[in-house]
Design an enzyme around this catalytic site. Structure first.
Site, short mmCIF file in Angstrom:
data_model
loop_
_atom_site.label_atom_id
_atom_site.label_comp_id
_atom_site.label_asym_id
_atom_site.label_seq_id
_atom_site.Cartn_x
_atom_site.Cartn_y
_atom_site.Cartn_z
N ARG A 53 40.97 40.97 48.57
CA ARG A 53 42.15 41.37 47.77
C ARG A 53 42.23 42.89 47.66
O ARG A 53 43.31 43.48 47.75
CB ARG A 53 42.07 40.74 46.37
CG ARG A 53 42.39 39.25 46.38
CD ARG A 53 41.78 38.54 45.18
NE ARG A 53 42.34 38.93 43.91
CZ ARG A 53 41.71 38.75 42.75
NH1 ARG A 53 40.50 38.21 42.70
NH2 ARG A 53 42.28 39.12 41.63
N ARG A 74 35.70 38.77 34.05
CA ARG A 74 36.92 38.12 33.52
C ARG A 74 36.71 36.62 33.35
O ARG A 74 36.11 35.96 34.18
CB ARG A 74 38.09 38.34 34.49
CG ARG A 74 39.32 37.55 34.06
CD ARG A 74 40.58 38.01 34.72
NE ARG A 74 40.53 37.90 36.16
CZ ARG A 74 41.51 38.36 36.95
NH1 ARG A 74 42.56 38.96 36.43
NH2 ARG A 74 41.40 38.25 38.26
N LYS A 119 46.97 44.79 35.11
CA LYS A 119 48.43 44.52 35.09
C LYS A 119 48.78 43.45 34.06
O LYS A 119 49.70 43.63 33.26
CB LYS A 119 48.91 44.03 36.48
CG LYS A 119 48.69 45.03 37.60
CD LYS A 119 49.22 44.52 38.92
CE LYS A 119 48.54 43.27 39.44
NZ LYS A 119 47.11 43.43 39.74
P1 AP5 Z 1 43.80 41.77 34.15
O1 AP5 Z 1 44.75 42.29 33.14
O2 AP5 Z 1 43.64 40.30 34.28
O3 AP5 Z 1 44.07 42.46 35.58
P2 AP5 Z 1 45.21 42.16 36.67
O4 AP5 Z 1 45.60 43.48 37.24
O5 AP5 Z 1 46.26 41.30 36.10
O6 AP5 Z 1 44.32 41.41 37.73
P3 AP5 Z 1 44.70 40.17 38.67
O7 AP5 Z 1 43.40 39.72 39.26
O8 AP5 Z 1 45.54 39.18 37.95
O9 AP5 Z 1 45.54 40.90 39.77
P4 AP5 Z 1 45.85 40.35 41.19
O10 AP5 Z 1 46.93 41.25 41.64
O11 AP5 Z 1 44.67 40.29 42.08
O12 AP5 Z 1 46.22 38.83 40.92
P5 AP5 Z 1 47.60 38.09 40.66
O13 AP5 Z 1 47.33 37.00 39.72
O14 AP5 Z 1 48.67 39.04 40.38
O15 AP5 Z 1 42.37 42.43 33.82
C1 AP5 Z 1 41.20 42.07 34.54
C2 AP5 Z 1 40.01 41.94 33.57
O16 AP5 Z 1 39.76 43.22 33.02
C3 AP5 Z 1 40.27 41.02 32.39
O17 AP5 Z 1 39.09 40.35 32.07
C4 AP5 Z 1 40.68 41.96 31.24
O18 AP5 Z 1 40.31 41.45 29.98
C5 AP5 Z 1 39.90 43.22 31.60
N1 AP5 Z 1 40.62 44.44 31.26
C6 AP5 Z 1 41.95 44.71 31.46
N2 AP5 Z 1 42.25 45.95 31.07
C7 AP5 Z 1 41.08 46.50 30.61
C8 AP5 Z 1 40.73 47.77 30.08
N3 AP5 Z 1 41.64 48.74 29.94
N4 AP5 Z 1 39.44 47.99 29.74
C9 AP5 Z 1 38.50 47.02 29.90
N5 AP5 Z 1 38.76 45.79 30.38
C10 AP5 Z 1 40.05 45.53 30.75
O19 AP5 Z 1 47.85 37.46 42.10
C11 AP5 Z 1 46.96 36.48 42.58
C12 AP5 Z 1 47.31 36.15 44.02
O20 AP5 Z 1 48.65 35.61 44.07
C13 AP5 Z 1 47.34 37.32 44.99
O21 AP5 Z 1 46.04 37.61 45.49
C14 AP5 Z 1 48.26 36.77 46.07
O22 AP5 Z 1 47.59 35.83 46.86
C15 AP5 Z 1 49.31 36.01 45.26
N6 AP5 Z 1 50.46 36.86 44.89
C16 AP5 Z 1 50.85 37.20 43.62
N7 AP5 Z 1 51.92 38.00 43.66
C17 AP5 Z 1 52.23 38.17 44.97
C18 AP5 Z 1 53.21 38.92 45.64
N8 AP5 Z 1 54.12 39.66 44.98
N9 AP5 Z 1 53.22 38.89 47.01
C19 AP5 Z 1 52.32 38.14 47.70
N10 AP5 Z 1 51.36 37.40 47.11
C20 AP5 Z 1 51.29 37.43 45.76
MG MG Z 2 46.96 39.35 36.50
#
Ligand code: AP5
Ligand code: MG
Length: 211
Positions: free
Chosen positions: A166, A122, A13
Site C-alpha cells: 500500500r 490500529r 485520513k
Molecule cells: P487512520 O485515521 O485510520 O488512518 P487512514 O489514513 O484512514 O488509514 P487507512 O489505512 O484507512 O488508509 P488507506 O488509504 O490505506 O485505507 P482505505 O481504507 O482508505 O489512522 C491510522 C491509525 O493511527 C489509527 O489507529 C489511529 O487511531 C491512529 N492515528 C491517527 N491519527 C493519529 C495521530 N495524529 N497520532 C497518533 N495516532 C493517530 O482504503 C483501503 C483500500 O481500499 C485501499 O488499499 C484500496 O485497495 C481500496 N481503495 C479505497 N479507496 C480507493 C480509491 N479511491 N481508489 C482505488 N482503491 C481504493
Molecule cells: Mg481510513
C-alpha cells in the site's frame, strides 16, 4: 465545503475526516469504508473489491467512480462533504473535477516510520468500524468498542506485507495527484505527524474555518 483528504495508508485520513466532519457539520465519505462494508455484506461489488483490498492494490477506477457518484447523490451531501481516500489516481481526480469540483485538497504528510507504528497498533471495531490505537487511542475497556460494545480486531490489510504494498502504491500515485491539485491552487500540505486534535486545528486554520 467540499474537501478532499489525501495521505498515505495510516496517515490519519479517517481520524481527521471524523474530527472535521463534526467541526464542519458535513459528512465524511471513505471509499475504503464503503468497500469494507460491501465485503462484509457479501455483495457482488464486495466480492470483486475484496481481492484488490486484501492484496493492498487499488480497486479499478470504474468501480471506485461509480461508488463515489452514487454516494455523492445522497441528500446529506447538499452542504458539502469530506472525501477520505478518494481520488487516488489522476483519472479519478479528473473525473471528480468534472462531476463536482472540490474547494480544497488537504494532503496529510506523515513519514513512513510513523505510518508503520500507526498501522501495526490500529484496531477497528468489528461492529461499527470505529478506529482505535493500542498506544495512542486505547478503548476504555481494552479490546472492546466504546460505542457499540463489539470486539476490536486488526484490519485484514494491516499485515506487514500488505502495508508495504500500500505504501509503495501511495508513493507512486501521490506526486502526480498533488501536482494536479497544486496547479489548481487547491492543495494544502499539512504536517500529519503530531497529535490528532492539533492536526485538526491546523487544517481548520488552513481552510479559514472557525475553531
Ligand atoms: P487512520 O485515521 O485510520 O488512518 P487512514 O489514513 O484512514 O488509514 P487507512 O489505512 O484507512 O488508509 P488507506 O488509504 O490505506 O485505507 P482505505 O481504507 O482508505 O489512522 C491510522 C491509525 O493511527 C489509527 O489507529 C489511529 O487511531 C491512529 N492515528 C491517527 N491519527 C493519529 C495521530 N495524529 N497520532 C497518533 N495516532 C493517530 O482504503 C483501503 C483500500 O481500499 C485501499 O488499499 C484500496 O485497495 C481500496 N481503495 C479505497 N479507496 C480507493 C480509491 N479511491 N481508489 C482505488 N482503491 C481504493
Ligand atoms: Mg481510513
Amino acid at each position: 465545503m467540499k474537501l478532499i483528504l489525501l495521505g498515505g495508508p495510516g496517515s490519519g485520513k479517517g481520524t481527521q475526516a471524523e474530527l472535521l466532519s463534526k467541526a464542519l457539520s458535513i459528512p465524511s465519505i471513505s471509499t475504503g469504508d464503503i468497500f469494507r462494508k460491501a465485503i462484509d455484506s457479501g455483495t457482488e461489488v464486495g466480492k470483486v473489491v475484496g481481492e484488490y483490498i486484501n492484496a493492498g492494490k487499488l480497486v479499478p477506477d470504474e468501480i471506485v467512480l461509480e461508488t463515489v457518484y452514487q454516494r455523492l447523490a445522497c441528500e446529506d451531501t447538499a452542504n458539502g462533504y469530506i472525501l477520505d481516500g478518494f481520488p487516488r489516481t489522476t483519472i479519478q481526480a479528473e473525473a471528480i473535477d468534472t462531476f463536482d469540483e472540490c474547494d480544497y485538497v488537504v494532503s496529510l504528510e506523515v513519514p513512513d516510520e510513523v505510518i508503520e507504528k500507526r498501522l501495526t497498533g490500529r484496531r477497528v471495531c468489528s461492529g461499527c468500524g470505529k478506529t482505535y490505537h493500542i498506544l495512542y487511542d486505547e478503548a476504555a475497556v481494552v479490546g472492546i468498542c466504546e460505542v457499540c460494545g463489539k470486539e476490536l480486531v486488526t484490519r485484514k490489510d494491516d499485515n506487514p506485507t500488505t502495508v508495504r504494498q500500500r505504501l509503495e502504491i501511495y508513493h507512486k500515485q501521490a506526486q502526480p495527484l498533488k501536482d494536479h491539485y497544486r496547479k489548481k491552487g487547491k492543495l494544502r500540505e499539512i504536517d500529519g505527524s503530531g497529535d490528532a486534535k492539533t492536526i485538526r486545528d491546523l487544517i481548520l486554520k488552513e481552510l479559514g474555518a472557525e475553531i
